[in-house]
Structure formats: C-alpha cells, structure tokens
Design a protein around this motif. Structure first.
Motif, PDB file in Angstrom:
ATOM      1  N   PHE A  95       0.827  -1.203   0.000  1.00 13.16           N
ATOM      2  CA  PHE A  95       0.000   0.000   0.000  1.00 13.16           C
ATOM      3  C   PHE A  95       0.864   1.257   0.000  1.00 13.16           C
ATOM      4  CE2 PHE A  95      -2.799  -3.260   1.695  1.00 13.16           C
ATOM      5  CZ  PHE A  95      -3.960  -3.038   0.978  1.00 13.16           C
ATOM      6  N   GLN A  96       0.210   2.360  -0.342  1.00 22.01           N
ATOM      7  CA  GLN A  96       0.911   3.630  -0.521  1.00 22.01           C
ATOM      8  C   GLN A  96       1.514   4.145   0.779  1.00 22.01           C
ATOM      9  OE1 GLN A  96      -1.591   6.604  -2.278  1.00 22.01           O
ATOM     10  NE2 GLN A  96      -0.059   8.212  -2.191  1.00 22.01           N
ATOM     11  N   ASP A  97       0.800   4.012   1.873  1.00 24.92           N
ATOM     12  CA  ASP A  97       1.220   4.633   3.133  1.00 24.92           C
ATOM     13  C   ASP A  97       1.740   3.572   4.099  1.00 24.92           C
ATOM     14  OD1 ASP A  97       1.625   6.124   5.365  1.00 24.92           O
ATOM     15  OD2 ASP A  97      -0.442   6.823   5.589  1.00 24.92           O
ATOM     16  N   PRO A  98       3.058   3.423   4.263  1.00 28.08           N
ATOM     17  CA  PRO A  98       3.583   2.420   5.197  1.00 28.08           C
ATOM     18  C   PRO A  98       3.263   2.747   6.648  1.00 28.08           C
ATOM     19  CG  PRO A  98       5.357   3.813   4.401  1.00 28.08           C
ATOM     20  CD  PRO A  98       4.140   4.187   3.619  1.00 28.08           C
ATOM     21  N   PHE A  99       2.980   4.025   6.947  1.00 27.99           N
ATOM     22  CA  PHE A  99       2.658   4.431   8.308  1.00 27.99           C
ATOM     23  C   PHE A  99       1.303   3.866   8.732  1.00 27.99           C
ATOM     24  CE2 PHE A  99       5.465   7.532   6.435  1.00 27.99           C
ATOM     25  CZ  PHE A  99       6.399   7.791   7.425  1.00 27.99           C
ATOM     26  N   ALA A 100       0.369   3.768   7.782  1.00 29.76           N
ATOM     27  CA  ALA A 100      -0.963   3.247   8.080  1.00 29.76           C
ATOM     28  C   ALA A 100      -1.067   1.744   7.857  1.00 29.76           C
ATOM     29  CB  ALA A 100      -2.006   3.958   7.224  1.00 29.76           C
ATOM     30  N   ALA A 101      -0.100   1.154   7.155  1.00 27.13           N
ATOM     31  CA  ALA A 101      -0.177  -0.268   6.805  1.00 27.13           C
ATOM     32  C   ALA A 101       0.279  -1.182   7.934  1.00 27.13           C
ATOM     33  CB  ALA A 101       0.662  -0.542   5.561  1.00 27.13           C
ATOM     34  N   LEU A 102       0.935  -0.626   8.955  1.00 29.17           N
ATOM     35  CA  LEU A 102       1.465  -1.442  10.048  1.00 29.17           C
ATOM     36  C   LEU A 102       0.759  -1.092  11.354  1.00 29.17           C
ATOM     37  CD1 LEU A 102       5.271  -1.116   9.201  1.00 29.17           C
ATOM     38  CD2 LEU A 102       3.716  -2.958   8.536  1.00 29.17           C
ATOM     39  N   ASN A 103       0.347  -2.111  12.099  1.00 36.29           N
ATOM     40  CA  ASN A 103      -0.331  -1.911  13.381  1.00 36.29           C
ATOM     41  C   ASN A 103       0.681  -1.470  14.436  1.00 36.29           C
ATOM     42  OD1 ASN A 103      -1.734  -2.155  15.840  1.00 36.29           O
ATOM     43  ND2 ASN A 103      -2.991  -3.831  15.049  1.00 36.29           N
ATOM     44  N   PRO A 150       6.475  -0.326  14.994  1.00 33.73           N
ATOM     45  CA  PRO A 150       6.555   0.533  13.808  1.00 33.73           C
ATOM     46  C   PRO A 150       6.930   1.980  14.104  1.00 33.73           C
ATOM     47  CG  PRO A 150       4.688  -0.928  13.614  1.00 33.73           C
ATOM     48  CD  PRO A 150       5.247  -1.139  14.999  1.00 33.73           C
ATOM     49  N   TYR A 151       6.466   2.533  15.226  1.00 37.15           N
ATOM     50  CA  TYR A 151       6.760   3.940  15.515  1.00 37.15           C
ATOM     51  C   TYR A 151       8.243   4.193  15.782  1.00 37.15           C
ATOM     52  CZ  TYR A 151       6.721   2.498  20.450  1.00 37.15           C
ATOM     53  OH  TYR A 151       6.988   1.874  21.651  1.00 37.15           O
ATOM     54  N   GLN A 152       9.011   3.126  15.973  1.00 39.82           N
ATOM     55  CA  GLN A 152      10.445   3.262  16.201  1.00 39.82           C
ATOM     56  C   GLN A 152      11.254   3.243  14.903  1.00 39.82           C
ATOM     57  OE1 GLN A 152      10.285  -0.148  19.130  1.00 39.82           O
ATOM     58  NE2 GLN A 152      11.623   1.224  20.310  1.00 39.82           N
ATOM     59  N   LEU A 153      10.569   3.123  13.765  1.00 46.23           N
ATOM     60  CA  LEU A 153      11.244   3.016  12.478  1.00 46.23           C
ATOM     61  C   LEU A 153      10.990   4.258  11.618  1.00 46.23           C
ATOM     62  CD1 LEU A 153      10.317  -0.660  11.509  1.00 46.23           C
ATOM     63  CD2 LEU A 153      12.248   0.132  12.880  1.00 46.23           C
ATOM     64  N   SER A 154      11.889   4.498  10.682  1.00 48.84           N
ATOM     65  CA  SER A 154      11.706   5.570   9.708  1.00 48.84           C
ATOM     66  C   SER A 154      10.719   5.119   8.626  1.00 48.84           C
ATOM     67  CB  SER A 154      13.049   5.938   9.077  1.00 48.84           C
ATOM     68  OG  SER A 154      13.520   4.854   8.280  1.00 48.84           O
ATOM     69  N   GLY A 155      10.329   6.064   7.754  1.00 42.39           N
ATOM     70  CA  GLY A 155       9.392   5.723   6.687  1.00 42.39           C
ATOM     71  C   GLY A 155       9.937   4.657   5.752  1.00 42.39           C
ATOM     72  N   GLY A 156      11.218   4.789   5.380  1.00 42.56           N
ATOM     73  CA  GLY A 156      11.824   3.797   4.494  1.00 42.56           C
ATOM     74  C   GLY A 156      11.915   2.431   5.133  1.00 42.56           C
ATOM     75  N   GLN A 157      12.229   2.398   6.431  1.00 38.74           N
ATOM     76  CA  GLN A 157      12.300   1.113   7.152  1.00 38.74           C
ATOM     77  C   GLN A 157      10.919   0.483   7.264  1.00 38.74           C
ATOM     78  OE1 GLN A 157      14.189   2.546  10.741  1.00 38.74           O
ATOM     79  NE2 GLN A 157      16.212   1.856  10.086  1.00 38.74           N
ATOM     80  N   LYS A 158       9.886   1.295   7.476  1.00 41.05           N
ATOM     81  CA  LYS A 158       8.514   0.773   7.525  1.00 41.05           C
ATOM     82  C   LYS A 158       8.143   0.119   6.198  1.00 41.05           C
ATOM     83  CE  LYS A 158       6.268   3.860  10.895  1.00 41.05           C
ATOM     84  NZ  LYS A 158       7.281   4.887  11.177  1.00 41.05           N
ATOM     85  N   GLN A 159       8.483   0.789   5.083  1.00 44.42           N
ATOM     86  CA  GLN A 159       8.131   0.215   3.780  1.00 44.42           C
ATOM     87  C   GLN A 159       8.887  -1.089   3.543  1.00 44.42           C
ATOM     88  OE1 GLN A 159       5.627   0.092   2.048  1.00 44.42           O
ATOM     89  NE2 GLN A 159       5.644   1.892   0.696  1.00 44.42           N
ATOM     90  N   ARG A 160      10.098  -1.202   4.029  1.00 39.74           N
ATOM     91  CA  ARG A 160      10.849  -2.457   3.907  1.00 39.74           C
ATOM     92  C   ARG A 160      10.188  -3.557   4.745  1.00 39.74           C
ATOM     93  NH1 ARG A 160      16.312  -2.038   1.864  1.00 39.74           N
ATOM     94  NH2 ARG A 160      16.695   0.106   1.161  1.00 39.74           N
ATOM     95  N   VAL A 161       9.628  -3.190   5.892  1.00 42.22           N
ATOM     96  CA  VAL A 161       8.891  -4.168   6.703  1.00 42.22           C
ATOM     97  C   VAL A 161       7.658  -4.651   5.940  1.00 42.22           C
ATOM     98  CG1 VAL A 161       7.511  -4.481   8.798  1.00 42.22           C
ATOM     99  CG2 VAL A 161       9.721  -3.312   8.928  1.00 42.22           C
ATOM    100  N   VAL A 162       6.955  -3.727   5.279  1.00 37.14           N
ATOM    101  CA  VAL A 162       5.783  -4.097   4.481  1.00 37.14           C
ATOM    102  C   VAL A 162       6.184  -5.071   3.381  1.00 37.14           C
ATOM    103  CG1 VAL A 162       4.029  -3.231   2.892  1.00 37.14           C
ATOM    104  CG2 VAL A 162       4.544  -1.958   4.982  1.00 37.14           C
TER     105      VAL A 162
END
Length: 315
Positions: A95-103, A150-162
């Motif tokens: 999805f477009q927004d990794p911030f919203a894609a992770l609980n 997730p809140y401990q990660l940057s945007g790029g790291q969140k997208q890599r988790v996704v």
C-alpha cells in the motif's frame, strides 16, 4: 517468452452513491485490458482519480469488479470461490502509506510472522523465517528490528517491513500502489532498487501503480496510461516515453520535471479544469485536437511501435 500469470479482460467498476432519494453512479474503471507475464513489471500511470488504485484493489481481490474478468494462471477468478480464497498467497499488495499499513500495537516480528502462521503452514521456525526476511529486505542486524514497534522506524524502514511481510507468502505477483510516494526521493530509489533485486531473484511480477513517469520508466517493462477510468495508451515503456501518441500522455510527459527540457516549450491544452464528458473521448474537453468525431466512442487501435492508443487521430 515467459508465461502469462495474470490476464485482465474488460475490467470495469461502477460505484453507486445515494443522497436521500437520489441515486448516482460513478464509473471509476471502464473496459480495461492487460496481461502480466512472469518476471515482468507493468506500470499503470495516470493522475489522481484516473482509476489506478481501483484496478489495484480489484486485481488483489479487495473489491469485486462490476464487469469483466480477472484470470490468474489460466483460471477465472470471477466465479471460482476457491481461487478467491487462495489468491492472497499468490497476489500480494504493497500500500501507498507504510505508516498506516502497520499496526503500531504489534512488534515487527509479530507483523511479519502472523501471515506465515495463517497461510504458510510449512514454516516451522517462524522467528527464524522472520529474521531471514528482515535480512533479505536490508534491515540488519535483523535481531535489532524484530522486537521493535513501527513507531520506532523511519518511513523507508517501515516500507521495507511491508515488503518483508509480503514476501513471506512467496507471491507470484505484487501489486505496488504508489510504494515510494510517501518517502524521500533517495529513500524511494533505494526501495525501487530493492524491489528490482527481489524480482531478479524470484522472477515474480509487479503491477506498479504510479503517477510518476520517472518511477515507471525506471522500473517498468510495459506501461498503460489511464485517464478518467479508461486506458488511453499502452505499450513498451521506452516506446511510450520516447514517442507518446495520445495528447494526454504528451501532457503528462511535459508536466514531468526534466532539467534538460526547454523552459520555453509549451503544450497546448484547452482547459485543465474542464469536466469529463460521459460519452465519447473522455479527454476531448481538454484536447487541442478535439473534433466532432471525438463525441463518439473511440476504441484502442494500433499506432506503431507496438503501442495502442485511444484517439481519433489514429483511427
């Protein structure tokens, strides 16, 4: 030639809205056709509201089409409930927004490991597989990330988790809906390079949803250009970029940042705020080449260089 993984035929989606006793219909996608082959990247390009994300959600079986068919690996999805149930194992979505894609309540280890427990019963060591996936997407040392939230990660790291979560199911197709639009440019390039490296290793296919022609050119083998729910042009990416046929595709290219472009160059457009007509060519109110013939429905036709275009100039 690689085998066909996904074939979309006459795909359409109409949304119905009601206000008091009045009902109205909005045609988000109209008669879209394309094929995705193994190891191929198809870019779906267009402005906001052109129907790109609606196509993505229909292909991922998140919303049903109003008309048309989606054929996965030779099997029609429309009337096959078993395939509909199993499709998440084969077609995954970024999805477009990794911030919203992770609980935010769960750890990274749980987020990546839970789909493995639900869909991949062959994995015995879930923690070991999660560590392997984190390493694969470049989050190392993996032991430091598995217990984070997730809140401990940057945007790029969140997208890599996704991406790691998606890879856990070994999908054949990944639908990436604007995967870098929420990221800085340099981080976005890193994510695109990661996706291309993963594709080279596994020969999976991507459907890249984007409004950015630069991203499409960097990643995609083929491209379809959408406007007002319809495909107005399609073909090999380099051919479309080098020689755009449809006036809307030319407008998109002219609007893209280019340090070598002549700053005095202009493209004639009638009115960017003009509405979209309900019949005939959907772009005719904005097109400098509009004529009486554009008030009638215009099919996609061959226009040379392997391209197809929906324009009366090529009929």
């Amino acid at each position: 030639m690689s085998r066909s993984l996904l074939e979309v035929k006459g795909l359409s989606k109409t949304f119905t809205t009601r206000k008091l006793f009045r009902k109205s219909e909005f045609h988000a996608v109209r008669d879209v056709n394309f094929t995705v082959r193994q190891g191929e990247v198809l870019a779906v390009v267009g402005e906001s509201g052109s129907g790109k994300s609606t196509i993505a959600r229909m292909v991922a079986n998140l919303i049903p089409p109003t008309d048309g068919d989606i054929i996965y690996d030779g099997i029609s999805l429309r009337h096959n409930r078993q395939l509909q149930k199993e499709l998440p194992r084969h077609v995954q979505m970024i999805f477009q927004d990794p911030f919203a894609a992770l609980n935010p309540q769960h750890t990274i280890g749980y987020i990546i490991g839970r789909p493995l427990q639900l869909h991949n019963k062959q994995v015995n060591d879930v923690r070991g597989k999660v560590l392997e996936l984190l390493t694969k997407v470049g989050l190392t040392p993996a032991e430091e990330f598995i217990e984070k939230h997730p809140y401990q990660l940057s945007g790029g790291q969140k997208q890599r988790v996704v991406i790691a979560k998606v890879l856990g199911l070994n999908p054949k197709i990944i639908v990436a809906d604007e995967p870098t639009s929420m990221l800085d440019v340099s981080i976005g390039v890193d994510v695109m390079n990661l996706m291309l490296d993963l594709k080279a290793d596994s020969q999976m296919a991507y459907i890249l949803i984007t409004h950015n022609l630069g991203s499409a050119r960097y990643m995609a083998d083929k491209m379809i250009v959408m406007f007002a729910g319809q495909v107005v042009e399609s073909g090999e990416t380099e051919a479309v970029i080098a020689n755009p046929k449809h006036p809307y595709t030319r407008l998109l290219l002219h609007s893209s940042p280019d340090p070598w472009k002549d700053p005095e160059a202009t493209i004639e457009v009638i009115d960017l705020k003009a509405g979209v007509p309900s019949d005939g060519c959907s772009f005719r109110h904005r097109c400098p080449f509009a004529a009486e013939a554009c008030k009638h429905d215009i099919p996609l036709v061959a226009a040379g260089d392997g391209q197809q275009v929906r324009c009366r100039l090529y009929q």
